[in-house]
Design an enzyme around this catalytic site. Structure first.
Site, PDB file in Angstrom:
ATOM      1  N   SER A 122       0.833  -1.191   0.000  1.00 28.02           N
ATOM      2  CA  SER A 122       0.000   0.000   0.000  1.00 28.02           C
ATOM      3  C   SER A 122       0.878   1.255   0.000  1.00 28.02           C
ATOM      4  O   SER A 122       1.702   1.422  -0.901  1.00 28.02           O
ATOM      5  CB  SER A 122      -0.955  -0.033   1.195  1.00 28.02           C
ATOM      6  OG  SER A 122      -1.944   0.958   1.066  1.00 28.02           O
ATOM      7  N   ASP A 220      -8.400  -3.129  -7.324  1.00 27.27           N
ATOM      8  CA  ASP A 220      -7.843  -2.785  -6.017  1.00 27.27           C
ATOM      9  C   ASP A 220      -8.952  -2.238  -5.121  1.00 27.27           C
ATOM     10  O   ASP A 220      -9.535  -1.185  -5.397  1.00 27.27           O
ATOM     11  CB  ASP A 220      -6.734  -1.750  -6.188  1.00 27.27           C
ATOM     12  CG  ASP A 220      -6.022  -1.435  -4.896  1.00 27.27           C
ATOM     13  OD1 ASP A 220      -6.658  -0.854  -3.995  1.00 27.27           O
ATOM     14  OD2 ASP A 220      -4.825  -1.762  -4.772  1.00 27.27           O
ATOM     15  N   HIS A 286      -6.747  -5.736  -1.449  1.00 28.07           N
ATOM     16  CA  HIS A 286      -5.646  -4.772  -1.390  1.00 28.07           C
ATOM     17  C   HIS A 286      -4.654  -5.309  -0.376  1.00 28.07           C
ATOM     18  O   HIS A 286      -4.981  -5.481   0.799  1.00 28.07           O
ATOM     19  CB  HIS A 286      -6.174  -3.400  -0.958  1.00 28.07           C
ATOM     20  CG  HIS A 286      -5.137  -2.326  -0.858  1.00 28.07           C
ATOM     21  ND1 HIS A 286      -4.729  -1.577  -1.942  1.00 28.07           N
ATOM     22  CD2 HIS A 286      -4.420  -1.856   0.202  1.00 28.07           C
ATOM     23  CE1 HIS A 286      -3.814  -0.699  -1.560  1.00 28.07           C
ATOM     24  NE2 HIS A 286      -3.609  -0.852  -0.259  1.00 28.07           N
TER      25      HIS A 286
END
Length: 387
Positions: A122, A220, A286
């Site tokens: 991330s 995502d 994600h």
């Protein structure tokens, strides 16, 4: 699963920055200082190593006995900031923290490593791309150094129904101004375009010289969810769809397909580079690196396999063999959902499918955990892996 055999003569090091997003105003950053995304006072007493960091040979045969170091993310700008806001008594020291942590690890012999990985998820994935070449410079040419960005490829462009995808440039511009990091962004990008566009990997990944692997979902979940705005009903109107993809209506699915199309377009436009790896699937999620379900067990947790390889297998082949694994799932045009089974059951199912020697091994694994006490905000882990 193929297990790569290599001799552990010196050190193998894994550095893994975790995610946590960014903060775009002094007030926003000050609020983050009140929780685990902004202050070491709120860090958990222990951190579980899983996925790429797993110490269990069965689940992580190629990296289980590497040295791992966590460095917590504390500035809300992907380890790029070094600025004070004295009126608010807030200091951003991410760049200093990264530098000092690297110096600390060098003092412990990091630069003698035979193998090293910088990997992050991330916002930590973005940090990985921004620091990848700088990390490489810390080692001699004889060290194999590569980087892995997991769910860090944030895109910019127009997606009908998701106007915040385009509007994120304004948010990044505020992040850059608040943290005063324009001067630290890749000059290959800032020479060509506005700095607010130089936190988007699509605008500088092509200039990274160090081998880089991208692990991404074309759907995502964070990028899609964070881009929902009142103009299309906001997250409240989407809540049933986001919790259970089978409840998504045709309009919601079409909007998500629009995001997927743009995401794949951005990746395909990257310059061809055989040292760059890529695993892009269609599972609505994600983050992968730090979870068994996103690593060795990706075939069980959502059937995330491409070219008959799990994410862990694809990355291992790329790292050890130089296999230019570059695969994008072009067959599934709709997002695939999460399993609802118990994770313990899924782990057992995963073990049953692994073609590994599951007997106990005598390999010693050495773990070094370094936790940086954050002066200011945010949390990112950088695990360092060396043999």
């Amino acid at each position: 699963m193929e297990v790569h055999q290599h001799t552990h003569t010196l050190r193998d090091l894994e550095v893994d920055p975790t995610g946590g997003g960014w903060c775009n105003t002094v007030q926003d950053c000050g609020g983050r200082a009140m929780n685990r995304n902004g202050s070491s006072l709120h860090f958990p007493p222990q951190t579980t190593f899983s996925g790429l960091l797993d110490l269990n040979y069965s689940f992580n045969p190629n990296f289980y006995n590497w040295h791992k170091v966590f460095i917590y993310y504390c500035d809300g700008a992907s380890f790029m900031a070094d600025v004070e806001h004295p009126v608010n008594n807030i200091r951003f020291r991410g760049a200093r923290i990264f530098k000092v942590m690297m110096e600390e690890m060098i003092s412990k012999g990091m630069n003698n490593a035979h193998n090293a990985i910088l990997a992050g998820s991330s916002a930590g994935g973005l940090a990985t791309t921004l620091h990848c070449d700088r990390f490489r410079e810390l080692f001699p040419n004889t060290t194999t150094v590569k980087c892995i960005s997991d769910s860090g490829y944030f895109i910019h462009g127009n997606v009908e129904g998701l106007p915040a995808v385009q509007g994120k440039a304004d948010y990044f511009a505020q992040v850059i101004a608040t943290h005063d990091i324009a001067k630290s962004l890749p000059t290959s990008c800032t020479k060509k375009m506005d700095p607010s566009l130089c936190l988007y990997p699509e605008n500088f990944v092509g200039d990274i010289n160090t081998p880089l692997f991208l692990i991404e979902s074309a759907f995502d979940s964070v990028q899609i969810e964070s881009s929902l705005v009142p103009a299309v009903g906001g997250q409240a109107a989407w809540i049933q769809c986001l919790r259970n993809l089978t409840l998504c209506n045709s309009t919601e699915l079409e909007i998500m397909r629009g995001f997927r199309a743009l995401f794949i377009e951005k990746l395909v436009k990257l310059d061809p580079n055989p040292s760059r790896g890529m695993f892009v699937h269609s599972f609505f999620r994600h983050g992968h690196l730090l979870l068994r379900g996103g690593w060795t067990c990706s075939s069980v947790y959502g059937n995330n396999i491409l070219a008959n390889k799990t994410i862990g297998q694809a990355v291992s082949d790329w790292y050890f063999d130089g296999n230019p694994f570059q695969m994008i799932d072009t067959q599934n045009s709709n997002p695939r959902g999460s399993p609802t089974q118990d994770y313990d059951i899924l782990d057992q199912k995963c073990l049953a499918t692994l073609s590994l020697n599951l007997t106990a091994t005598s390999h010693a694994h050495h773990q070094l955990i370094l936790s940086a006490l954050c002066v200011s905000l945010l949390q990112i882990f950088i695990p360092l892996i060396f043999y």
